[in-house]
Design an enzyme around this catalytic site. Structure first.
Site, mmCIF file in Angstrom:
data_model
loop_
_atom_site.group_PDB
_atom_site.id
_atom_site.type_symbol
_atom_site.label_atom_id
_atom_site.label_comp_id
_atom_site.label_asym_id
_atom_site.label_seq_id
_atom_site.Cartn_x
_atom_site.Cartn_y
_atom_site.Cartn_z
ATOM 1 N N GLU A 59 -78.060 54.468 10.781
ATOM 2 C CA GLU A 59 -77.206 53.535 10.021
ATOM 3 C C GLU A 59 -78.080 52.597 9.191
ATOM 4 O OE1 GLU A 59 -73.713 53.664 10.552
ATOM 5 O OE2 GLU A 59 -73.019 51.875 9.499
ATOM 6 N N HIS B 217 -71.722 51.023 7.068
ATOM 7 C CA HIS B 217 -72.567 50.826 5.884
ATOM 8 C C HIS B 217 -72.589 52.098 5.055
ATOM 9 C CE1 HIS B 217 -73.976 48.099 9.032
ATOM 10 N NE2 HIS B 217 -74.353 47.278 8.070
ATOM 11 N N LYS C 67 -66.502 45.016 9.522
ATOM 12 C CA LYS C 67 -67.440 44.719 8.449
ATOM 13 C C LYS C 67 -67.835 45.977 7.691
ATOM 14 C CE LYS C 67 -71.872 43.961 9.213
ATOM 15 N NZ LYS C 67 -73.130 43.290 9.609
HETATM 16 O O1 LIG Z 1 -74.745 44.667 8.061
HETATM 17 C C1 LIG Z 1 -75.300 43.701 7.565
HETATM 18 C C2 LIG Z 1 -75.056 43.270 6.160
HETATM 19 C C3 LIG Z 1 -76.316 43.423 5.349
HETATM 20 O O2 LIG Z 1 -76.626 44.807 5.272
HETATM 21 C C4 LIG Z 1 -76.108 42.893 3.937
HETATM 22 O O3 LIG Z 1 -75.843 43.731 3.052
HETATM 23 O O4 LIG Z 1 -76.234 41.664 3.751
HETATM 24 C C5 LIG Z 1 -77.454 42.680 5.996
HETATM 25 C C6 LIG Z 1 -77.692 43.137 7.456
HETATM 26 O O5 LIG Z 1 -78.724 42.374 8.045
HETATM 27 C C7 LIG Z 1 -76.421 42.993 8.245
HETATM 28 O O6 LIG Z 1 -76.606 43.501 9.580
#
Ligand SMILES: O=C1C[C@@](O)(C(=O)O)C[C@@H](O)[C@@H]1O
Length: 229
Positions: free
Chosen positions: A60, A120, A146
């Protein structure tokens, strides 16, 4: 941290940044997969800001091997009073990889910690309906769903903002952002549409994802847009 309102996290691999983050951050994200001795850092932590812990697997976009130890580390982190939230990947909760993260979610709930369920896409941004569907699945697995996608055009950001608004209006807690240069402004604008969490490094050189603003800049941008009503 319950993320009932927008919460700005200083994203870091070093809890030593806490004093420098206090002026602009509501909390810290400790990226345990990037950190040296993350559990020792938590043992020594005497800062004021609450912590969300993340231990992102390689599949991921992180640096943690997909092992039982990755999840053990998150469970150990939850034993620290300063840790009030944990990030778990939707895929890890739906059975992908070799180890199901459900036991970490259970440990979080036993300690009244918030479960942020993340997904993500480091290549693209799905269409609005696909974003809604995936974020809805994430919300069903935890307290906050998220998504961080990668925008290639303004239309991608519009899809993310529309999905954010739609789910927020439906009563869901979501955190959304578009990574990359084309998506950068979403980090300041998505909170206007209901996104609950922002991530930013204290030092721009320490970004944990493409397109992040530094902490002070993102606090200023979000604050101005929120005051515009
Ligand atoms: O999942 C996320 C969001 C993120 O990927 C960002 O795009 O700011 C930054 C990462 O550290 C966090 O765990």
């Amino acid at each position: 941290m319950d993320f009932e309102s927008f919460t700005l996290l200083a994203a870091t691999d070093d809890l030593g940044v806490e004093p420098a983050a206090r002026a602009d951050a509501d909390g810290l994200e400790l990226r345990m997969d990037f950190a040296d001795e993350p559990l020792a850092q938590l043992d020594a932590y005497d800062g004021d800001l609450p912590i969300l812990v993340t231990n992102r697997p390689t599949w991921e976009g992180g640096e943690a091997a997909d092992t039982a130890s990755r999840l053990d580390t998150l469970e150990a982190a939850l034993e620290h009073d300063a840790v009030t939230a944990v990030d778990l990947e939707l895929a890890a909760l739906e059975g992908a990889g070799d180890h199901n993260a459900g036991r970490v979610a259970d440990a979080a709930r036993d300690r009244d910690a918030t479960v942020v369920v993340s997904t993500h896409n480091f290549e693209s941004t799905p269409d609005r309906d696909a974003i809604v569907s995936r974020l809805d699945r994430a919300c069903n697995q935890g307290d906050v769903g998220k998504m961080a996608s990668t925008a290639q055009s303004p239309d991608d950001v519009l899809a993310m903002l529309g999905a954010t608004r739609e789910l927020t209006a439906a009563g869901e807690q979501v955190a959304t952002m578009c990574m990359g240069s084309a998506g950068r402004h979403s980090r300041a604008v998505a909170p206007v549409y209901g996104s609950r969490i922002g991530y930013a490094p204290v030092d721009p050189a320490d970004a944990t994802a493409p397109g992040q603003y530094d902490l002070a800049t993102l606090r200023t941008l979000v604050g101005q847009l929120q005051s515009d009503g």
